[in-house]
Design a protein around this motif. Structure first.
Motif, PDB file in Angstrom:
ATOM      1  N   GLY A  26       0.804  -1.211   0.000  1.00 56.87           N
ATOM      2  CA  GLY A  26       0.000   0.000   0.000  1.00 56.87           C
ATOM      3  C   GLY A  26       0.838   1.263   0.000  1.00 56.87           C
ATOM      4  O   GLY A  26       0.404   2.311   0.498  1.00 56.87           O
ATOM      5  N   GLN A  27       2.013   1.176  -0.582  1.00 61.23           N
ATOM      6  CA  GLN A  27       2.951   2.292  -0.513  1.00 61.23           C
ATOM      7  C   GLN A  27       2.682   3.347  -1.575  1.00 61.23           C
ATOM      8  O   GLN A  27       2.271   3.054  -2.690  1.00 61.23           O
ATOM      9  CB  GLN A  27       4.396   1.770  -0.669  1.00 61.23           C
ATOM     10  CG  GLN A  27       4.672   1.167  -2.034  1.00 61.23           C
ATOM     11  CD  GLN A  27       6.030   0.501  -2.164  1.00 61.23           C
ATOM     12  OE1 GLN A  27       6.248  -0.218  -3.099  1.00 61.23           O
ATOM     13  NE2 GLN A  27       6.948   0.699  -1.243  1.00 61.23           N
ATOM     14  N   HIS A  28       2.931   4.604  -1.199  1.00 58.31           N
ATOM     15  CA  HIS A  28       3.148   5.667  -2.160  1.00 58.31           C
ATOM     16  C   HIS A  28       4.640   5.629  -2.483  1.00 58.31           C
ATOM     17  O   HIS A  28       5.482   5.732  -1.578  1.00 58.31           O
ATOM     18  CB  HIS A  28       2.785   7.033  -1.570  1.00 58.31           C
ATOM     19  CG  HIS A  28       1.312   7.246  -1.420  1.00 58.31           C
ATOM     20  ND1 HIS A  28       0.556   7.876  -2.382  1.00 58.31           N
ATOM     21  CD2 HIS A  28       0.464   6.898  -0.417  1.00 58.31           C
ATOM     22  CE1 HIS A  28      -0.701   7.923  -1.986  1.00 58.31           C
ATOM     23  NE2 HIS A  28      -0.794   7.334  -0.794  1.00 58.31           N
ATOM     24  N   LEU A  29       4.979   5.476  -3.759  1.00 61.15           N
ATOM     25  CA  LEU A  29       6.380   5.293  -4.135  1.00 61.15           C
ATOM     26  C   LEU A  29       6.903   6.548  -4.811  1.00 61.15           C
ATOM     27  O   LEU A  29       6.331   7.029  -5.796  1.00 61.15           O
ATOM     28  CB  LEU A  29       6.523   4.106  -5.084  1.00 61.15           C
ATOM     29  CG  LEU A  29       7.966   3.701  -5.406  1.00 61.15           C
ATOM     30  CD1 LEU A  29       8.597   2.995  -4.211  1.00 61.15           C
ATOM     31  CD2 LEU A  29       8.029   2.812  -6.641  1.00 61.15           C
ATOM     32  N   VAL A  30       7.996   7.072  -4.279  1.00 62.16           N
ATOM     33  CA  VAL A  30       8.653   8.244  -4.843  1.00 62.16           C
ATOM     34  C   VAL A  30       9.818   7.778  -5.701  1.00 62.16           C
ATOM     35  O   VAL A  30      10.749   7.126  -5.206  1.00 62.16           O
ATOM     36  CB  VAL A  30       9.146   9.192  -3.734  1.00 62.16           C
ATOM     37  CG1 VAL A  30       9.911  10.366  -4.332  1.00 62.16           C
ATOM     38  CG2 VAL A  30       7.953   9.696  -2.914  1.00 62.16           C
ATOM     39  N   CYS A  31       9.773   8.109  -6.997  1.00 60.75           N
ATOM     40  CA  CYS A  31      10.752   7.649  -7.973  1.00 60.75           C
ATOM     41  C   CYS A  31      11.574   8.827  -8.467  1.00 60.75           C
ATOM     42  O   CYS A  31      11.020   9.832  -8.914  1.00 60.75           O
ATOM     43  CB  CYS A  31      10.058   6.997  -9.175  1.00 60.75           C
ATOM     44  SG  CYS A  31       8.849   5.731  -8.745  1.00 60.75           S
ATOM     45  N   GLY A  32      12.889   8.685  -8.429  1.00 58.58           N
ATOM     46  CA  GLY A  32      13.770   9.759  -8.864  1.00 58.58           C
ATOM     47  C   GLY A  32      14.242   9.644 -10.295  1.00 58.58           C
ATOM     48  O   GLY A  32      15.113  10.398 -10.716  1.00 58.58           O
ATOM     49  N   SER A  33      13.671   8.717 -11.062  1.00 60.06           N
ATOM     50  CA  SER A  33      14.058   8.558 -12.465  1.00 60.06           C
ATOM     51  C   SER A  33      12.889   8.007 -13.255  1.00 60.06           C
ATOM     52  O   SER A  33      11.972   7.387 -12.696  1.00 60.06           O
ATOM     53  CB  SER A  33      15.263   7.619 -12.606  1.00 60.06           C
ATOM     54  OG  SER A  33      14.879   6.272 -12.374  1.00 60.06           O
ATOM     55  N   GLY A  34      12.936   8.214 -14.563  1.00 57.95           N
ATOM     56  CA  GLY A  34      11.897   7.678 -15.426  1.00 57.95           C
ATOM     57  C   GLY A  34      11.867   6.166 -15.429  1.00 57.95           C
ATOM     58  O   GLY A  34      10.796   5.557 -15.524  1.00 57.95           O
ATOM     59  N   ARG A  35      13.032   5.552 -15.331  1.00 52.80           N
ATOM     60  CA  ARG A  35      13.075   4.093 -15.335  1.00 52.80           C
ATOM     61  C   ARG A  35      12.416   3.522 -14.082  1.00 52.80           C
ATOM     62  O   ARG A  35      11.683   2.531 -14.149  1.00 52.80           O
ATOM     63  CB  ARG A  35      14.509   3.604 -15.456  1.00 52.80           C
ATOM     64  CG  ARG A  35      14.608   2.087 -15.568  1.00 52.80           C
ATOM     65  CD  ARG A  35      16.007   1.626 -15.881  1.00 52.80           C
ATOM     66  NE  ARG A  35      16.107   0.172 -15.816  1.00 52.80           N
ATOM     67  CZ  ARG A  35      17.237  -0.508 -15.885  1.00 52.80           C
ATOM     68  NH1 ARG A  35      18.386   0.144 -16.078  1.00 52.80           N
ATOM     69  NH2 ARG A  35      17.248  -1.815 -15.794  1.00 52.80           N
TER      70      ARG A  35
END
Length: 389
Positions: free
Chosen positions: A153-162
Motif C-alpha cells: 500500500g505504498q506511495h512510491l517516490v521515484c527519482g528517475s523515469g526508469r
C-alpha cells in the motif's frame, strides 16, 4: 501538530543522509510537523541483543566491507538477506505494528529497501488510513522485493523515469507513483555558497588554472582510492575519505608530482565539491547526484566489484552523456584527458540535471497529510493475526 516518522538505517550511510536531508528541508520550509527519525534496527532489536552477542551492529559488517572495497559477492548475500526477511515476515509485522500502535505517527516515510512490505503491512494493521511513503534512494529498483512492494500500500517516490516505469509495470496504481527530479540532496546543495575558488585553491596548494578532481566513495570511503591516487599522481586531487581514518592516513603518506588534498570526515562536502572540476568515484546514487548537481562531469566504474543496485546508474551516466564509465582504475589517465578535451560539452550536458527532489517530497507529504484522516483505535493484534492468516 502532525507527526511524520522518517525510517532509516545505517547500512552504507545514504539512507541516513536522505532522512537528514528531508528533515532539514522540512525544517527550513517551516512545515508545522513534528519529525521523528526512526532507526529501523533499533525498533526491531530494541534490547540491542545482536550487538551484545556479537560485539557489533548488523550494519557494521556491510560498512566495513565498503570501506575495504570488499564488495564482490554482495549480490548473492542480498538474496540471502531477502530470504531471511521473508521467513521472518510475520514476526516483523507484529513488532512493527506494536511500534506504530504505541507511537501513533500521522504519516510514515521509509528511506530503506527490503523491509517495505513489512513496514507497509504493519502500518495498515495498526493505523489503517495512515499514509505510507517509500522514497527510493536508488535511481532504479532491483526487483523483486528491493524497493517496490505492491502489497504494501505504498506511495512510491521515484527519482528517475526508469524507476517510474518499473513501478507501473509492478502494478502500483498511478495515484501512488510520484515522480521527482532526482535523489534527495541536503538543502545545503541548493543554497548559495560564497566561495573564492581561486583563493581557496591557492591556499590548498592547488593551481587555480588547472582542472582539479574530487574523489569520493561515500561516507565509508574505500581503499580503492589508494589506487586512484596513484594512477592520477600527475593530477591535482581532493580526496574525501569519510569516516575511513586508516585510508586518510595512507593517502597522506603518498608523494607525487601534483598536490593531493586529503580530507577526513567533513560536514562541508558542498564546499569541497565546489572547489573541484570533475568527480571520480563509485556509482552510488548519492555521490553521483551530488557531483552532477554541482556541475561536475563524472568518472565512475563498473566491473565485478560493482554492487548490483549501483550497476544501472552506470547505464544512466553513459546514456545521458554525463561522464565516463570505466572497467578499471588503469584507464583513469586516459579518461581525465578525454574530459579535458571537451570540457564545454561535458559541462553543458551536466548542467541539464536539475534536482529539487527533497523539496518535492516535502510538498508530497503535505498533500498526503491534508487528505489523510486520523484512524480510530483498532484491534491491531487481531489485524496482524488475520494478515498472517
Amino acid at each position: 501538530m502532525k507527526t511524520v516518522d522518517l525510517v532509516y538505517f545505517d547500512a552504507g550511510g545514504g539512507h541516513r543522509a536522505a532522512a537528514l536531508a528531508l528533515q532539514e528541508a522540512i525544517h527550513r520550509e517551516g512545515r508545522p510537523w513534528r519529525l521523528r527519525l526512526v532507526h529501523l534496527a533499533k525498533v526491531l532489536d530494541p534490547q540491542d541483543r545482536f550487538r551484545r552477542a556479537t560485539g557489533f551492529a548488523p550494519e557494521d559488517v556491510y560498512n566495513k566491507r565498503l570501506a575495504r572495497g570488499w564488495t564482490l559477492g554482495l549480490g548473492q548475500e542480498l538474496k540471502l538477506l531477502q530470504g531471511m526477511i521473508r521467513l521472518a515476515h510475520g514476526r516483523l509485522v507484529q513488532q512493527l505494528a506494536s511500534h506504530w500502535a504505541a507511537t501513533e505517527p500521522d504519516l510514515v516515510v521509509s528511506l530503506v529497501p527490503n523491509f517495505n512490505r513489512a513496514l507497509g503491512e504493519s502500518l495498515r494493521c495498526a493505523l489503517p488510513g495512515v499514509p505510507f511513503v517509500t522514497v527510493m534512494t536508488d535511481l532504479v529498483d532491483l526487483p523483486p522485493h528491493f524497493w517496490i512492494e505492491p502489497e504494501a500500500g505504498q506511495h512510491l517516490v521515484c527519482g528517475s523515469g526508469r524507476a517510474e516505469a518499473q513501478a507501473r509495470a509492478a502494478g502500483l496504481p498511478p495515484t501512488h507513483i510520484h515522480r521527482v527530479s532526482g535523489m534527495l540532496l541536503h538543502p545545503d546543495f541548493h543554497a548559495p555558497l560564497p566561495l573564492d575558488r581561486a583563493a581557496e585553491r591557492r591556499a590548498l596548494g592547488l593551481d587555480p588554472e588547472r582542472p582539479v578532481g574530487v574523489v569520493m566513495f561515500g561516507g565509508q570511503g574505500s581503499m580503492q582510492m589508494l589506487r586512484i591516487a596513484r594512477q592520477l599522481s600527475d593530477e591535482p586531487l581532493i580526496l574525501l575519505c569519510g569516516h575511513n581514518a586508516v585510508l586518510a592516513e595512507r593517502l597522506r603518506a603518498l608523494r607525487g608530482p601534483q598536490p593531493q588534498v586529503v580530507v577526513g570526515y567533513t560536514r562541508e562536502v558542498v564546499r569541497w565539491l565546489r572547489l573541484a572540476d570533475y568527480f571520480v568515484g563509485k556509482p552510488g546514487p548519492g555521490c553521483l547526484s551530488e557531483a552532477l548537481h554541482l556541475g561536475l562531469p563524472v568518472i565512475t566504474f563498473r566491473n565485478a566489484w560493482t554492487m548490483p543496485q549501483e550497476r544501472p546508474n552506470t547505464d544512466w551516466i553513459r546514456d545521458e552523456g554525463l561522464g565516463l564509465v570505466l572497467r578499471s582504475v588503469d584507464a583513469l589517465p586516459d579518461a581525465v584527458r578525454a574530459l579535458r578535451s571537451d570540457w564545454d560539452g561535458w559541462r553543458a550536458r551536466v548542467a541539464r540535471c536539475e534536482n529539487r527532489a527533497v523539496f518535492e517530497v516535502s510538498a508530497l507529504i503535505e498533500r498526503l497529510l491534508a487528505r489523510a484522516e486520523r484512524p480510530q483505535a483498532v484491534d491491531w493484534i487481531g489485524a496482524v493475526a488475520a494478515a498472517r492468516g
